[in-house]
Design a protein around this motif. Sequence first.
Motif, short mmCIF file in Angstrom:
data_model
loop_
_atom_site.label_atom_id
_atom_site.label_comp_id
_atom_site.label_asym_id
_atom_site.label_seq_id
_atom_site.Cartn_x
_atom_site.Cartn_y
_atom_site.Cartn_z
N LEU A 128 5.90 2.75 7.46
CA LEU A 128 5.82 2.76 6.01
C LEU A 128 5.38 4.14 5.53
N THR B 118 12.24 1.99 9.88
CA THR B 118 11.62 2.39 8.62
C THR B 118 12.64 2.32 7.49
N VAL C 245 7.56 -5.58 2.83
CA VAL C 245 7.52 -5.44 4.29
C VAL C 245 7.94 -6.73 4.97
N VAL D 134 2.96 -2.50 12.88
CA VAL D 134 3.15 -1.78 11.63
C VAL D 134 2.32 -0.51 11.64
N GLY E 141 1.56 3.00 9.01
CA GLY E 141 1.77 3.56 7.68
C GLY E 141 1.02 4.85 7.49
N GLN F 246 -0.66 0.06 2.44
CA GLN F 246 0.27 -1.06 2.56
C GLN F 246 0.16 -1.72 3.93
N SER F 247 0.03 -0.93 4.98
CA SER F 247 -0.03 -1.49 6.33
C SER F 247 -1.30 -2.30 6.54
N VAL G 13 1.77 -9.87 12.68
CA VAL G 13 1.49 -8.48 13.02
C VAL G 13 0.82 -8.37 14.38
N VAL H 32 -1.83 -2.89 13.89
CA VAL H 32 -1.69 -2.02 12.74
C VAL H 32 -2.21 -0.63 13.10
N ALA I 214 -2.90 3.02 10.99
CA ALA I 214 -2.92 3.69 9.69
C ALA I 214 -3.18 5.17 9.90
#
Length: 285
Positions: free
Chosen positions: A31, A57, A83, A97, A99, A106-107, A118, A121, A123
């Motif tokens: 993202l 993506t 998403v 995910v 981002g 958002q992630s 998920v 994650v 970030a």
Amino acid sequence: MTDTWKLTTASGMTFDMRAWGPQDGRTVLALHGFPQGAVSWEGLGQLLARSGIRLLTFDQRGYSPGARPPLETYTVPNYVDDVLAIADASHLEYFDVIGFGMGGLQSWAVAAVAPERVRSVTALVFPHPAAFAHAIETVPAQTEAWNRLEKMSPAEPAARALLADNGNGLRTFLLDSGMPDPVVEDTVTRVGTEEVLVPAIAWHLVPLDDMAAIGRVNVPSLYLWSHSPALVRSTSESCGQWVDGPYRSIELSGVGHWILESSPESVVEPLLAHLASAPAEGVVS
């Protein structure tokens, strides 16, 4: 090799998609942030493809010509829905995910809302949004850093100001934040109309209360951060207070804010280790 196509989700919006890596590889849904696009993931996507990872993506809401709904729809719940709708349309029961910037916000939100989908994650730059909101309310240096970005409100006059004089304001903003020169020109060309830049700026206008309302995260979480003009060190260091699952925070030294454009190789090793440690299925909250 880059795969490109258009994908229409159940919402009726059509997103411009990109992917790198084998179609049967473990899928990481990426993202982008402001004012990037799916192309910003190319360096990392090519590197991950060598390890059999598929990086998937898309140009986000407002950036894809077929996904430009009214500005009042630019909210955290809708970002999460985008998403999940893309995951559904891509037949992804589970996904990792990652981002960058507002894509990082958002992630975190996706991981908080749909932990059963998920695997993990990651970030880049943006800490858990509740940590960020708390810091803005309690840390003067963080408040000052964020207020500099708040000048981009409302979105329409802010976009017009940035685009004046052949995009000189936007170009200066990106150069001052450390974006590499060749990427600046490509970015100004790609987002240099009000049709694109107004919704792109709208992404940055998430109310603090909405950030603070994003729930705690219990999926395996990796936070990679570096020097950023809108972030102070203490905010980054507080991120883990809003994560209940396995968590790792790594400062990437000497890469500046635009990690994907200037140093995608710095992400590969910690990300691959993170993916290897995450379960094959989502974590049910």
